[in-house]
Design an enzyme around this catalytic site. Structure first.
Site, PDB file in Angstrom:
ATOM      1  N   CYS A 180     -29.776  28.935   4.171  1.00 13.46           N
ATOM      2  CA  CYS A 180     -30.476  29.667   3.111  1.00 13.46           C
ATOM      3  C   CYS A 180     -29.762  29.660   1.758  1.00 13.46           C
ATOM      4  CB  CYS A 180     -30.727  31.102   3.565  1.00 13.46           C
ATOM      5  SG  CYS A 180     -31.846  31.235   4.974  1.00 13.46           S
ATOM      6  N   HIS A 234     -31.179  35.120  -1.936  1.00 17.85           N
ATOM      7  CA  HIS A 234     -29.877  35.138  -1.271  1.00 17.85           C
ATOM      8  C   HIS A 234     -28.738  34.817  -2.248  1.00 17.85           C
ATOM      9  CE1 HIS A 234     -28.134  34.881   3.048  1.00 17.85           C
ATOM     10  NE2 HIS A 234     -27.269  35.435   2.215  1.00 17.85           N
TER      11      HIS A 234
END
Length: 505
Positions: free
Chosen positions: A53, A103
């Site tokens: 991610c 993120h």
């Protein structure tokens, strides 16, 4: 279309690119994505910059691979001095907003966005830092495990469903605000969902869509652990596979829930596109749809990501924009190309930082021109003990790690990557050429040393900052209630007229 188009980026998490051979596969219940595909340039062979991610997202936003961004894993800071497409567009006069996951690790939780409408779904600190100094160590409290597979099924609300419901709500609200705004700047809105990322739990109405699905079992079944390549063995170990008994029914339920969550996301995207059309902005807006990375979904016995195999590294990528004809493009592409592509479509000059970028605009590629550089990937996070790199060019993919034997796959003849040609005498010249390119693009020893230094620093800082008063970096969305709806410093008549679209009499 205005001189500088509006831009809507729709990002999802862990969506398999092989499910998008030319837009969404026929068996997927995705009417909104299929409608978007019909008006888009569809990149059949698009890849992530890194199959995890945070590294993938930093690469996507900056046009730089992880070695440049230094976002080596899910707990590595994304430095605020690295320009993202949000910086480039904002500098050129765009209003920039983010709803959902990106993120970002570190104190900067905006990275060029003027506003962030939600918090993130994952932590912003260094707590998830791997440790190359402890090879084989499994950190149970945050590493993936196979419980996502054995626990697959139906749920009306989960942590992640709650998050994506909020992301969609805030995105739709923002689109309506953009439609009735007084700000005449072009806008760039990025909406980033966490589905269909595991856990594989879906709402009943989407689960029921796949009761008779013919795709609930992997095309390539589980491969014995001892027959796996070195990195795949490390992934199995990191995922704690020995403590789980994965049954055929577990696999079918996990894949069914995954497909169901693709349909859930399609509904949420449909809400955003409906709002965009409702306020008359559809014709003036470039729309990009992509995922950060894929999911192995049980192929070869592997799940989640962290691998260069197609299920993990290949992603859907569709661009609806003027100057890019709808249709299928087979030339390899990368999410690392998106920053340059958006700048190209918006007429924004990135020349000052171009020498330090790893992507290129897909506008000429979509028109049939050859790529200037091969598609490259890097992986340096959990389940690795040394950096892994990959090159995708032409019909071949070449994977390299100093700890493992090289891999060479002919993806046209062998789309499931079952035959490693690296030691095949008939492909010796091709393998040697790719090995030379690895040496050209990467100093593997220096890369390994950089990762170890970063990990060591972050372990010290994280342990220090968790002592005494703790000041988290997680983004706190600001909502000023005194400026919402009707308040006594507002003229009711002006308010009601300005907040209505289309305008009243």
């Amino acid at each position: 279309m205005t001189a500088r188009p509006n831009i809507l980026v729709l990002m999802v998490d862990q969506l398999v690119g092989t499910l998008f051979p030319d837009g969404p596969a026929d068996f997927l219940h995705t009417p909104n994505l299929k409608k978007l595909a019909a008006r888009s340039t569809r990149f059949q062979n698009a890849y992530t910059g890194s199959p995890l991610c945070a590294p993938a997202r930093a690469s996507f936003m900056s046009g730089q691979l992880p070695r440049r961004t230094r976002v080596y894993d899910n707990a590595a800071e994304f430095s605020p001095d690295i320009p993202t497409y949000a910086h480039h567009l904002r500098r050129a006069g765009y209003q920039t907003s983010l709803a959902g996951k990106m993120h970002f690790v570190g104190p900067d939780q905006l990275h060029g966005f003027e506003e962030r409408l939600t918090t993130d779904v994952y932590p912003a600190d260094y707590g998830w830092t791997p440790d190359y100094g402890k090879p084989g160590e499994r950190i149970d409290w945050w590493y993936h495990n196979m419980g996502s597979v054995t626990g697959a099924g139906v749920g009306e609300i989960t942590n992640q469903l709650e998050y994506d419901d909020e992301v969609a709500y805030e995105a739709v609200r923002k689109v309506y605000d953009l439609g009735r705004r007084k700000d005449d700047r072009p806008f760039m809105l990025t909406v980033s969902f966490t589905h269909p990322h595991d856990p594989y739990v879906a709402r009943r109405k989407y689960w029921d869509l796949y009761e008779d699905c013919d795709h609930l079992e992997p095309e390539v079944g589980a491969i014995d652990y001892e027959a796996q390549d070195g990195h795949s063995k490390r992934i199995f170990d990191a995922n704690d596979f020995r403590n789980f008994d994965i049954t055929k029914e577990d696999i079918r339920r996990a894949r069914r829930a995954y497909f169901a969550n693709v349909s859930y996301i399609d509904d949420k995207i449909g809400e955003i596109l409906e709002a965009l059309e409702g306020v008359g902005l559809s014709e003036d807006t470039v729309i990009v749809f992509l995922s950060d990375h894929g999911d192995m979904l049980g192929e070869r016995g592997l799940w989640f990501k962290m691998s260069f195999y197609e299920g993990s590294s290949r992603v859907p990528l569709m661009v609806s924009a003027p100057g890019m004809e709808p249709g299928l493009v087979r030339t390899p592409a990368s999410t690392v190309d998106i920053a340059a592509t958006l700048a190209d479509l918006a007429g924004v000059d990135m020349a000052s930082v171009a020498p330090w970028t790893d992507g290129e605009s897909l506008v000429p590629v979509a028109a049939g021109q050859a790529r200037k550089m091969p598609v490259r990937m890097e992986y340096t996070a959990e389940a690795s003990e040394a950096p892994l790199v990959s090159i995708r060019e032409g019909r071949f993919k070449y994977n390299h790690c100093e700890l493992d034997a090289p891999q060479l796959f002919d993806l046209e003849a062998d789309p499931h990557e079952l035959t490693n040609l690296a030691d095949d005498p008939a492909h010796a010249e091709t393998a040697a050429a790719f090995a030379a390119k690895v040496r050209e693009y990467w100093d593997m020893a220096a890369y390994d040393a950089e990762i170890r230094e970063s990990q060591a620093r972050r372990h010290v800082v994280y342990e220090a900052l968790r002592q005494g008063d703790y000041h988290p970096w997680d983004h706190q969305p600001m909502k000023d209630a005194s400026e919402r709806f009707m308040r006594n410093h507002m003229d009711l008549n002006i308010l009601e007229a300005s907040q209505r679209w289309p305008r009243g009499e």
